[in-house]
Structures are given as structure tokens and as C-alpha cells.
Design a protein around this motif. Structure first.
Motif, PDB file in Angstrom:
ATOM      1  N   TRP A  24      43.217  38.355  44.340  1.00 45.46           N
ATOM      2  CA  TRP A  24      43.960  38.599  45.663  1.00 45.46           C
ATOM      3  C   TRP A  24      45.421  38.527  45.273  1.00 45.46           C
ATOM      4  O   TRP A  24      46.070  38.924  46.360  1.00 45.46           O
ATOM      5  N   MET A  25      46.043  38.572  44.158  1.00 49.75           N
ATOM      6  CA  MET A  25      47.298  38.778  44.104  1.00 49.75           C
ATOM      7  C   MET A  25      47.751  40.411  43.836  1.00 49.75           C
ATOM      8  O   MET A  25      46.880  40.791  43.105  1.00 49.75           O
ATOM      9  N   HIS A  32      48.165  37.816  50.944  1.00 48.18           N
ATOM     10  CA  HIS A  32      47.523  37.090  49.830  1.00 48.18           C
ATOM     11  C   HIS A  32      46.493  35.956  50.192  1.00 48.18           C
ATOM     12  O   HIS A  32      45.265  35.804  49.697  1.00 48.18           O
ATOM     13  N   TRP A  85      42.394  35.821  49.567  1.00 45.32           N
ATOM     14  CA  TRP A  85      41.762  34.649  48.999  1.00 45.32           C
ATOM     15  C   TRP A  85      40.679  34.139  49.585  1.00 45.32           C
ATOM     16  O   TRP A  85      39.486  34.027  49.024  1.00 45.32           O
TER      17      TRP A  85
END
Length: 477
Positions: free
Chosen positions: A236-237, A302, A306
Motif C-alpha cells: 500500500w505504500m 495509503h 491498506w
């Protein structure tokens, strides 16, 4: 296993100096021991480490690489020679590739504190993408691309090394069957590999993005995580944008790098050939918000990723060779002069049909002009005018979801120029107008379309010219 002594003979091979003593294997120069026998190329022997402290992955990697080298071919992989018995002495003898490991480029940049020029990065990246595309065309995925596994020959061609973690569609995946942990090098591993998905060619595209990022900035986009939690962050980053670390980098290079590094595989380039195309034609790169990004990604983005990653079920794409054909690079040859409305209309109709059947396909509009420019000798004026003609011709196309680029080539031999372009850019389909000469003349002299069809490295669509109102007129009569 202790090092082999120089001069040792094994199954008809004489061992030379040790070239590399790594954590997984030792590599030696070897030659045939029989007098007068020549192999035609330099050879190396790879012997896996098998001490009591080495895990089972060493043997698994040896078996996988043995399996892969026997079925892969082409200039981008070492030629396979022989293998030793696993029960007695396991070894692999292959071509010794002359050149420079990509890792040395990075080491030199660190030592000199000078980053490679964007043009050099693009050339290296394009050569790497071409090699990866060749691998995917054979239904294989490397899954351990990193600078230490990329050899650059003296002519700039890239050879991929170390297939111990690779995957092939037609053979059992020993690593997936016998290992539960994610297999790969943490710094270059794609998000889907982290959760155990193997066999997606877009994982190699992610690794290409990591290599380009490191070449451009001197940093690894996600560092070198040592824990599973650190690895999962890339689901997710986003990494810091390259231009945040090196502001002078061009926007097109950041666009390419960040697209390769998208957490979701579907948002990356659809094939390595598309990566090579953009790196070879940076002026044609379609810029998005990625290219201008300099700050961190908002925490809300983000957080949404996530949440999505927590319940996501990753699915690999179809067979690599099939996924390549689903997102082809289509090239249309548009005549630069002495053409009719019927030809231009028919070419446009054929291209629309081809793109409509291939979601995500890329279109390259190409025309070939003779060197020397027009009657005034002004080459710049001819190129500018021809680009504008291509742009106007392409305006009538349905390009929703497709990228298009315009290319004016110079060449005295039109067919030769078109064929060279198709080979260099891994074109999957060439659309060209059929010759209007009679069959008797074509028997005596090969026309441009006939030569292209005979010598093309891909599928060719010959388009017969026709205008709709002519057909309507015939019907009315």
C-alpha cells in the motif's frame, strides 16, 4: 562444500579459477579436459553450497535453475552446456558471459558520487526490459531481478543471470510446492510475491522499476526490509518520488519508474515491451500526475490501499506469452506522400478494428521519409510537417484506453526502415496498405508491403484501400 582446486577434472571438464564465492554457490571457469575439444565459447561451472548450515532452498534453487536453463534460449540467457548428478556432485556448466554486472555501475556511482545520466539510465533500462520481454515470451518469469543478476555485454545487450527462483508455465513450480515463505530478494520483490503469488510477469516489471529507481537516485525505493511486516508495506505504500531526491530528473523518467512501482499489478505496464518502448522514446511518454509528484502520498490514499490489501486475493495474469499478445504494440505504416484518401481511410478503419479487439494495446504511427529533406533540403521542415500529418490522421481514431505515439523515420529503403523499427520495438502487429500495382508487376519487383510481409518478425495486416461512398455508389447503381 570446500572450494574445488584448479586443475580438478569433473565429467570431462577441467576446473579453473574460482570467479565468485557466494552464499548460495561457487562459480568457476571451466574448459573441456579432452585435448583438441573446443566449446566455441567461454564456459563457467556453478556448484551449489551444500554444507550442514545451508538450507534446503540451495538444492531447490539448483534444481529450478537446471530446469530453466535447459528450456530457455536466445541472446538474453546463458547457453546451457551440462549438469552434474545431484546425488554425487551437483553442478551446472553454462556460457560464461563477458561484460559488466549492473551492480558495478551502481557501485561506481556511489564511489564517484555522480549519478548516471537520464539517457544512460534509459538505455540500460530499455536493454533490461527487452531481455525480460524475451523471457516472458518463453512463458517464464525471473522473479529475482536485481543488479547483481543483470550482465551488460560490451555491445549494450543485457543477459539475465541466476534463475534459481524463477517460474515456468510448463514445468512444476518446485519453490511453490516445497517452500512456504515468499521467495525473492526483499529489496526488489513485488507486492504479489510478498503474499506468495508466483508466475505473474508484472512482478518482473516491478523489479525493473526498483532497478531504475536505484540507478536514478542511488537509493532503494523501499529500503532493505528484514521482516515480513516491512515487506508487506509495499502492498500500500509509495516510495519517495525520484524527483524529490534528485530534482533535475526529467518528468518522463519519474513517470516510467513510478508506473513500474505501482502496488497493484494491473496499474503497472502491461508488458516489458511497453517499458522498453517508453524508455526508447522518452519524448512520447504520456505524463500523468505521477510525473509531477514531489511530496509524500496522502495518508488517506495509503489507508484506503491498506484496507484493500487486507482483503485482496492476488491472482496472477494469464500465461506470460498470452498476456503479451493481449496488450500488443501495434504499428501502422502511413505513406508520407503519393497516397489517396481511400488508403488513409482504409488504414484508419483497420487500426480501429485492431485496437478495439486489444484493450490496452499501444499504437505507433510511423512514416518513412527519404534523407535530405524536401526540395529545399530542409530536413527539420519535412519532419515537422510529417508529424503534423500523422497527428491529424490519428485524430480520426478511437483511442480510448490506448496510448499513441508518432514517429518520422529517415531511410532510402522504406521496407528496411519499417522492419528495423518493428524489430527494435518488439512490435506485435504491423498494419500496412496493400500495394496497388498489378500482380504481374509484383512478381517482377517486390513492393514495400510484400517485403514487409515476407520479412516481418510479427503478424502483418495488408489493407486493401476502399472508400465507403464508393461502395454506396455501386450499390445504388
Amino acid at each position: 562444500m570446500k572450494l574445488l582446486e584448479p586443475g580438478t577434472e569433473i565429467d570431462g571438464f577441467r576446473v579453473g579459477d574460482c570467479l565468485h564465492a557466494g552464499g548460495m554457490a561457487h562459480i568457476y571457469r571451466v574448459s573441456f579436459s579432452a585435448p583438441g575439444r573446443e566449446g566455441g565459447f567461454a564456459m563457467a561451472m556453478k556448484v551449489p553450497r551444500m554444507t550442514s548450515s545451508d538450507g534446503a532452498e540451495t538444492i531447490l534453487s539448483f534444481e529450478v535453475e537446471h530446469q530453466m536453463l535447459q528450456v530457455l534460449c536466445g541472446p538474453h540467457v546463458p547457453r546451457f552446456v551440462a549438469a552434474g548428478d545431484l546425488a554425487r556432485l551437483p553442478y551446472l556448466v553454462m556460457e560464461y558471459v563477458e561484460g559488466r554486472v549492473l551492480q558495478s555501475w551502481l557501485d561506481d556511482a556511489v564511489e564517484s558520487r555522480l549519478r548516471p545520466d537520464p539517457g544512460d539510465i534509459a538505455r540500460l533500462g530499455a536493454a533490461l526490459a527487452v531481455a525480460v520481454h524475451s523471457l516472458h515470451s518463453q512463458n517464464a518469469v525471473h522473479l529475482d531481478l536485481k543488479p547483481a543478476n543483470v550482465m551488460v555485454r560490451h555491445d549494450g545487450q543485457v543477459v539475465l543471470l541466476d534463475f534459481g527462483l524463477s517460474w515456468h508455465a510448463h514445468y512444476p513450480d518446485l519453490l511453490a510446492e516445497e517452500m512456504r515463505a515468499a521467495a525473492g530478494s526483499p529489496a526488489w520483490m513485488a507486492p504479489e510475491q510478498v503474499v506468495g503469488v508466483r508466475g505473474d510477469p508484472r512482478s518482473d516489471i516491478f523489479a525493473i522499476g526498483v532497478i531504475l529507481y536505484e540507478l536514478a537516485t542511488g537509493e532503494l525505493p523501499f529500503g532493505e526490509p528484514q521482516t515480513s511486516g516491512g515487506l508487506r508495506q509495499r502492498l500500500w505504500m509509495d516510495p519517495p518520488p525520484p524527483r524529490r531526491l534528485r530534482p533535475e530528473l526529467p518528468a518522463w523518467l519519474q513517470e516510467i519508474i513510478l508506473r513500474c512501482l505501482e502496488p497493484e499489478a494491473a496499474k503497472r505496464y502491461p508488458s516489458a515491451a511497453h517499458v522498453a518502448f517508453d524508455l526508447t522514446h522518452p519524448e512520447q511518454v504520456k505524463l500523468s500526475e505521477r510525473s509531477a509528484r514531489t511530496g509524500p502520498t496522502p495518508w488517506r490514499v495509503h489507508f484506503k490501499r491498506w484496507i484493500k490489501a487486507a482483503g485482496m486475493q492476488y491472482r496472477p495474469s494469464p500465461l506470460p506469452a498470452e498476456s503479451i499478445t493481449e496488450v500488443p504494440i501495434v504499428m501502422v505504416a502511413v505513406p508520407w506522400r503519393d497516397t489517396t484518401d481511400a488508403t488513409l481511410y482504409s488504414l484508419r478503419q483497420a487500426v480501429d478494428r485492431s485496437l478495439g479487439q486489444q484493450a490496452g494495446a499501444r499504437l505507433a504511427c510511423v512514416t518513412v521519409v527519404p534523407p535530405g529533406g524536401d526540395t529545399t533540403g530542409n530536413e527539420t521542415n519535412v519532419v515537422r510537417m510529417q508529424r503534423e500529418r500523422l497527428r491529424q490522421w490519428a485524430q480520426g481514431l478511437n483511442l480510448d484506453g490506448h496510448q499513441v505515439s508518432l514517429h518520422v523515420l529517415e531511410g532510402r529503403d522504406t521496407a528496411h526502415a519499417l522492419l528495423d523499427y518493428a524489430r527494435a520495438n518488439r512490435v506485435s502487429l504491423i498494419v500496412v496498405g496493400a500495394a496497388t500495382h498489378g500482380l504481374q508487376l509484383q512478381r517482377l519487383m517486390a513492393t514495400v508491403p510484400i517485403r514487409v510481409a515476407m520479412e516481418a518478425p510479427c503478424t502483418v495486416m495488408l489493407v486493401k484501400q476502399a472508400l465507403p461512398y464508393e461502395r454506396l455508389g455501386t450499390t445504388a447503381d
